[in-house]
Write a protein that holds these residues in place. Structure first.
Motif, short mmCIF file in Angstrom:
data_model
loop_
_atom_site.label_atom_id
_atom_site.label_comp_id
_atom_site.label_asym_id
_atom_site.label_seq_id
_atom_site.Cartn_x
_atom_site.Cartn_y
_atom_site.Cartn_z
N LEU A 63 2.91 -2.43 -5.75
CA LEU A 63 2.35 -3.73 -6.13
C LEU A 63 3.49 -4.62 -6.59
O LEU A 63 4.15 -4.33 -7.60
CB LEU A 63 1.31 -3.57 -7.24
N GLN A 98 2.24 -4.93 -1.38
CA GLN A 98 1.48 -6.17 -1.45
C GLN A 98 1.73 -6.87 -2.79
O GLN A 98 1.80 -6.21 -3.83
CB GLN A 98 -0.02 -5.91 -1.29
N ALA A 138 0.83 -8.89 -6.13
CA ALA A 138 -0.32 -9.11 -7.02
C ALA A 138 0.08 -10.03 -8.17
O ALA A 138 -0.64 -10.13 -9.17
CB ALA A 138 -0.86 -7.79 -7.55
N GLY A 158 -4.03 -7.35 -9.55
CA GLY A 158 -3.69 -5.94 -9.34
C GLY A 158 -4.92 -5.11 -9.03
O GLY A 158 -4.90 -4.24 -8.15
N VAL A 183 -6.12 -6.25 -5.36
CA VAL A 183 -5.22 -5.77 -4.29
C VAL A 183 -5.31 -4.25 -4.17
O VAL A 183 -5.36 -3.71 -3.05
CB VAL A 183 -3.77 -6.21 -4.58
N MET A 184 -5.35 -3.55 -5.30
CA MET A 184 -5.44 -2.09 -5.25
C MET A 184 -6.76 -1.64 -4.64
O MET A 184 -6.79 -0.68 -3.85
CB MET A 184 -5.31 -1.53 -6.67
N ALA A 220 3.95 -0.20 -9.76
CA ALA A 220 3.65 -1.61 -10.03
C ALA A 220 4.84 -2.22 -10.77
O ALA A 220 5.37 -1.61 -11.70
CB ALA A 220 2.38 -1.75 -10.85
N MET A 240 -0.14 -5.33 -13.64
CA MET A 240 -0.64 -4.92 -12.32
C MET A 240 -0.99 -3.44 -12.32
O MET A 240 -1.96 -3.02 -11.67
CB MET A 240 0.40 -5.22 -11.25
N ALA A 247 -4.47 -1.67 -11.28
CA ALA A 247 -4.54 -0.58 -10.30
C ALA A 247 -5.31 0.61 -10.86
O ALA A 247 -6.10 1.26 -10.16
CB ALA A 247 -3.13 -0.16 -9.89
#
Length: 648
Positions: A498, A530, A532, A539, A542-543, A558, A563, A567
């Motif tokens: 992340l 990716q 975040a 986070g 995206v996770m 991360a 983030m 996650a």
């Protein structure tokens, strides 16, 4: 009834005239009142350097707002100008560097980019029948995305020949101010002296009537939005020249400032009214507010509240003016002609000069022996930087230092403004945590020229002199994070990364260190990376998305704890069991997650210590004492085994 009316008007006499003058020139009145208030509250406000700072800080917003004026006069809206400005600047920097195009052609390409974006907006609105809000909102996203794609998420340094646009002429006149004045004159000419300008007022007043009278409304709208894109490109070039780099995240949210400047300046969102001078005054009001509130050490969060109130009051004033029958502010239509308008501005200038003289005398004898230091942080929307602030404030209190803290909100341009304000305020020293190391360079060089020592904290400043750099090694921290995660996975497994906010040095350095550290573990496979944006909510989102594509991952790195915490929320019961998560920063919530076992480790930087050491070095530099050029605060991998002894 007619007789009563005449008596009423006659009886009102001069009071009615003054009331009408104030209603007709509400923005100008507000600007004068603001200048008087700020002058009374801060002795640093009415200095030559600070007044020039206000002009520079208003320039980009004003240029954007001039373009938006065309759109609002025609009863439209353009939300894309900030993204188009960033995209145009990125095209210029990329063309002149990576593509090797001559600077003159690169500038033409940048302007053409803004023009093209405006044309697309106009076509979507005129022929695609999309509402202006939707069409320009889409362009906002497209422009920002293309800027990130072209730059790969990293700032691109500007050629020196273009960076001169951010310099001064004759050593005192800032080029951005000159460009702002020229663009304002062009706007006034277009609105008041051209066919397309008259068409804007006609379309904004009554689009159907304009069409029936023979105006080619669709083609006129395309031209109007093209002009807005053109002005956005000019603003992007000026902004990037000030920062000596094209920032892919530059001008984020500036479209709202531009719209606010136009509305504050007397234009109506319903269309049909508005003028260049009003827009300029609106931009100056916003700049004076931010500058004055910075000098008064008002929190950036409260600054947003104040500006929101000002916008609401401006719209309220517009409503009152209309109900009172005040003169509309369409260019060139005010009763009494241009002579009356010129007289009004001349009167305002006289009042302003009187205020300058009076306030300068008032503050002339004021002095203070308390050492003053300014601290500009990249953001306070992150616990790590809040801890730096708290450490700095504790040390300042201990040493008897008057500390002013500002929040750049991850906006390199806003931070440049804050640093300029610090320099013109006569502070003993400045501590800066740069949003971007390149973008902070010009403002720090100005502080160097003024003899104000600057200390960097957490991140360095490029192409400028700093008395000291107090930092953790982000690259080394990334390597330690890679080692901790890989060893926990016994050297095998699939992981995702992340990433932080695109364009920031912290994200680049931590990512580079992690990639370098993984080279020693060929059994670790990175299946996805990716961004975040250093944000916990992003986070989480995206996770959640990555788990749909890669449900079999065993690890997450991360680039900050926020983030990582997002996650962990997405992973649920997997966190700390089948999936190991490593964060970065060692913030309180992250350390709590380490204790709970859901976060395997955090690469801790001891942010409070960074803040304390930075203030100590800044005070020594202000007193002319010798300080170490680089002070490295060691990073430390904190796991469940050693978290109890970690204090931060």
């Amino acid at each position: 009834m007619a007789t009563d009316t005449l008596k009423s008007r006659a009886g009102a006499g001069g009071a009615a005239g003054v009331r009408r003058l104030l209603l007709d020139n509400g923005a100008l009145t507000a600007l004068i009142v603001l200048v008087i208030a700020m002058s009374a509250l801060s002795g640093d406000f009415l200095t030559t350097d600070n007044l020039l700072n206000i002009g520079v800080q208003a320039a980009v917003t004003a240029i954007l707002a001039f373009g938006v004026t065309f759109v609002i006069v025609s009863a439209g809206i353009d939300l894309s100008v900030g993204s188009v400005a960033a995209l145009s600047a990125t095209v210029l920097a990329w063309s002149a560097t990576s593509a090797g195009v001559p600077v003159a052609i690169a500038v033409i390409l940048a302007i053409a980019t803004g023009l093209a974006a405006g044309l697309v907006n106009g076509i979507l609105i005129s022929y695609g029948k999309l509402p202006p809000f939707i069409a320009t909102l889409a362009m906002l996203s497209v422009g920002r995305g293309l800027s990130l794609v072209i730059s790969q998420g990293s700032p691109i340094a500007f050629p020196n020949s273009v960076s001169h646009l951010g310099d001064t002429l004759g050593g005192w006149l800032p080029v951005p101010v000159l460009v702002m004045v020229v663009m304002g004159l062009i706007t006034a000419f277009v609105l008041g002296r051209t066919y397309i300008g008259r068409s804007m007022y006609a379309i904004g007043g009554n689009e159907e009537a304009a069409r029936l009278s023979g105006l080619r409304v669709k083609k006129q709208k395309i031209a109007i939005y093209a002009l807005s894109g053109l002005f956005a490109a000019a603003a992007g070039i000026v902004l990037a020249a000030r920062l000596s780099s094209a920032q892919p995240q530059a001008a984020n949210g500036y479209e709202l400032d531009a719209i606010a400047a136009v509305v504050i300046g007397g234009a109506s969102l319903a269309g049909g009214t508005g003028k260049a001078s009003g827009t300029l005054i609106g931009a100056l009001i916003l700049a004076v507010l931010r500058n004055g509130l910075n000098l008064l050490s008002v929190s950036a969060f409260w600054q947003q509240v104040v500006i929101g109130v000002v916008i609401a009051l401006a719209v309220l004033l517009d409503t009152v003016r209309r109900k009172a029958g005040a003169t509309p502010v369409a260019a060139g239509t005010s009763p009494g002609g241009r002579g009356r308008q010129t007289l009004t501005y001349a009167l305002a200038a006289v009042v302003a000069v009187a205020v300058v003289g009076g306030m300068s005398f008032l503050h002339g004898g004021s002095s203070s022996t308390t050492p003053k230091v300014g601290l500009s942080l990249s953001t306070l929307n992150n616990p790590f930087f809040v801890q730096i602030k708290q450490g700095a404030q504790a040390e300042a209190k201990k040493l008897g230092v008057d500390l002013t803290v500002t929040d750049a909100q991850n906006d390199a341009s806003q931070q440049a403004n804050q640093l300029q304000n610090f320099t013109s305020s006569g502070l003993g020293a400045i501590v800066v945590n740069p949003v971007d190391s390149d973008a902070a360079g010009p403002a720090v060089r100005a502080a160097n020229k003024a003899g104000v020592p600057v200390v960097g904290v957490d991140r360095g400043v490029n192409k400028a002199k700093t008395a000291a750099l107090v930092a953790s090694d982000n690259v080394e921290g990334g390597k330690l994070g890679a080692k901790a995660l890989a060893e926990k996975l016994s050297g095998k497994g699939k992981i995702v990364i992340l990433q932080g906010l695109a364009g920031t040095s912290a994200s680049r350095e931590r990512g580079a260190g992690f990639a370098e550290g993984l080279k020693a573990y060929p059994g670790i496979q990175v299946v996805a990376e990716q961004p975040a944006d250093f944000d916990r909510t992003k986070g989480l989102d995206v996770m959640t998305n990555l788990l749909q594509a890669h449900p079999d991952i065993q690890g997450v790195f991360a680039e900050n704890d926020e983030m990582a915490l997002g996650a962990i929320k997405a992973l649920g019961s997997k966190a700390g069991k089948s999936v190991q998560v490593v964060g970065f920063d060692g913030e309180p919530d992250g350390l709590a997650a380490v204790k709970a076992g859901t976060l395997y480790a955090s690469v801790a930087q001891q942010p409070s210590q960074l803040g304390r050491i930075a203030i100590d070095n800044a005070l020594q530099a202000a007193q002319g004492k010798k300080v170490e050029k680089t002070v490295m605060v060691p990073v430390k991998v904190v796991t469940k085994e050693n978290v109890a002894g970690f204090t931060g």
